[in-house]
Design an enzyme around this catalytic site. Structure first.
Site, mmCIF file in Angstrom:
data_model
loop_
_atom_site.group_PDB
_atom_site.id
_atom_site.type_symbol
_atom_site.label_atom_id
_atom_site.label_comp_id
_atom_site.label_asym_id
_atom_site.label_seq_id
_atom_site.Cartn_x
_atom_site.Cartn_y
_atom_site.Cartn_z
ATOM 1 N N LYS A 111 -82.657 16.606 20.041
ATOM 2 C CA LYS A 111 -83.323 15.398 19.557
ATOM 3 C C LYS A 111 -83.513 14.401 20.700
ATOM 4 O O LYS A 111 -84.569 13.783 20.831
ATOM 5 C CB LYS A 111 -82.509 14.765 18.429
ATOM 6 C CG LYS A 111 -82.384 15.620 17.180
ATOM 7 C CD LYS A 111 -83.711 15.799 16.487
ATOM 8 C CE LYS A 111 -83.557 16.449 15.110
ATOM 9 N NZ LYS A 111 -82.989 17.814 15.176
ATOM 10 N N LYS B 22 -90.004 30.285 14.684
ATOM 11 C CA LYS B 22 -88.853 30.481 13.813
ATOM 12 C C LYS B 22 -89.110 29.806 12.473
ATOM 13 O O LYS B 22 -89.575 28.664 12.416
ATOM 14 C CB LYS B 22 -87.605 29.887 14.462
ATOM 15 C CG LYS B 22 -86.362 29.936 13.585
ATOM 16 C CD LYS B 22 -85.190 29.255 14.266
ATOM 17 C CE LYS B 22 -83.964 29.227 13.346
ATOM 18 N NZ LYS B 22 -82.818 28.545 13.978
ATOM 19 N N LYS C 171 -87.872 24.627 7.848
ATOM 20 C CA LYS C 171 -88.487 23.539 7.096
ATOM 21 C C LYS C 171 -89.081 22.498 8.038
ATOM 22 O O LYS C 171 -90.067 21.846 7.706
ATOM 23 C CB LYS C 171 -87.439 22.903 6.178
ATOM 24 C CG LYS C 171 -87.006 23.797 5.017
ATOM 25 C CD LYS C 171 -86.028 23.110 4.089
ATOM 26 C CE LYS C 171 -84.637 23.021 4.672
ATOM 27 N NZ LYS C 171 -83.927 24.306 4.686
#
Length: 344
Positions: A127, A210, A213
């Site tokens: 992140k 991959k 969500k």
């Protein structure tokens, strides 16, 4: 020597009857990546050992901050487990937030772990490297995961490659606690061992990345009808003409077919790829049928369970009661060893 820098004690001996613990995030509808990466193995293992499986709604709050969504996703995960064959008479299935002992243990662990360890966390660093500002929940995620494991005396943890680092932190915290607060001949917390999940390659999503969500490229475990067909038919492929031979090993559709088809069927489809005259549309249709067939019984069970929400809630309450009965005496010993006095 400071507690956070103390030398770890040797691992405790593995128990002959391991306690299996694992959880899954209710951050959205579960998909094929979740199924082949974890759920399928959870269903198998829960009948073999003393086991505690939980829906980690505290963890999900690092990304899901809509109350109604979190409630809905949590209940849906419970439906999925039960529909896929989880037997609540064999093991505990419950919601993470129903066991407050876990968050108390997490605070105790915070005081044993250097922040530098958390700064190396893969999810946290990803992140930061992407220019985002991770919240404190994501930063401290591995400590809560360690408490999830050790609150129940977890000694065997089903993990995939992406969770190995977090399990190492749980192992480190068990050693640190035992070294700092326990006599050498009386360690309290087991050092959990990984149970490496089936060596399944990364499950490709509809865009070839991959399945996740986060990428909005998933095929849901219980997708059906036009929704399922639409997602399967939209899987990205190359532009090789229908008449030309194709390489099944480089095709996202075939990679998904191998998850569902037996070896004989896989070979038949691979031969069609290589022979030519077999289009990606044909392969997608075969994949669609394989998915429909594989989950047909579970899909019917899930629809039945949707009509019995009180039963599902009863399962989760009973699972939480069993989990608290396991966690409470462990936490009482933790409190005693770290010096937290009881005044009531």
């Amino acid at each position: 020597m400071d507690a956070t820098e103390s030398a770890p004690a040797p691992d405790t001996d593995a128990t002959t009857d391991p306690v299996v613990v694992s959880g899954i995030q209710p951050s959205g509808r579960l998909h094929l990546g979740n199924y082949f990466g974890a759920l399928r193995q959870h269903i198998t293992l829960h009948r073999q050992h003393d086991a505690y499986y939980f829906i980690v709604n505290y963890h999900a709050m690092t990304t899901v901050q809509d109350a109604e969504q979190l409630r809905e996703h949590t209940f849906n995960v419970a439906l999925d487990y039960l529909a896929l064959g989880f037997d609540p008479d064999e093991a505990a299935l419950f919601v993470q937030s129903d066991v407050p002992e876990v968050t108390e243990l997490m605070w105790i662990f915070f005081n044993l772990l250097p922040t530098s360890t958390l700064e190396k966390g893969v999810s946290y660093k990803e992140k930061v490297d992407a220019g985002l500002t991770p919240n404190a929940g994501l930063f401290n995620y591995p400590v809560l995961q360690a408490a999830d494991i050790l609150a129940y005396g977890g000694s065997l943890v089903p993990v995939g490659a992406d969770q190995k680092q977090n399990l190492e932190i749980a192992r480190d915290l068990a050693r640190r606690f035992n070294h700092r607060f326990c006599p050498d001949d009386d360690p309290l917390l087991p050092v959990p061992e990984p149970h490496i999940l089936d060596d399944v390659a990364v499950i490709p999503g509809t865009d070839g990345r991959k399945m996740s969500k986060s990428y909005d490229n998933t095929i849901g475990i219980f997708d059906e009808g036009d929704t399922l067909e639409g997602k399967v038919m939209n899987i990205v492929t190359d532009s090789t003409p229908l008449a030309e031979p194709k390489d099944p090993e480089s095709c996202n559709v075939f990679a998904l077919i191998t998850l569902f088809a037996d070896e004989e069927t896989q070979q038949e489809i691979a031969d069609k790829y290589r022979a030519g005259g077999y289009g990606y549309g044909h392969a997608k249709q075969e994949l669609h049928e394989l998915i429909e067939d594989h989950f047909a019984d579970a899909r019917a069970r899930r629809k039945d369970l949707e009509q019995r929400p009180d039963y599902v809630r009863d399962v989760l309450r009973a699972g939480a009661d069993a989990a608290r009965a396991q966690a409470k005496p462990i936490l009482e010993q933790v409190r005693d060893r770290v010096g937290l006095i009881r005044t009531r």
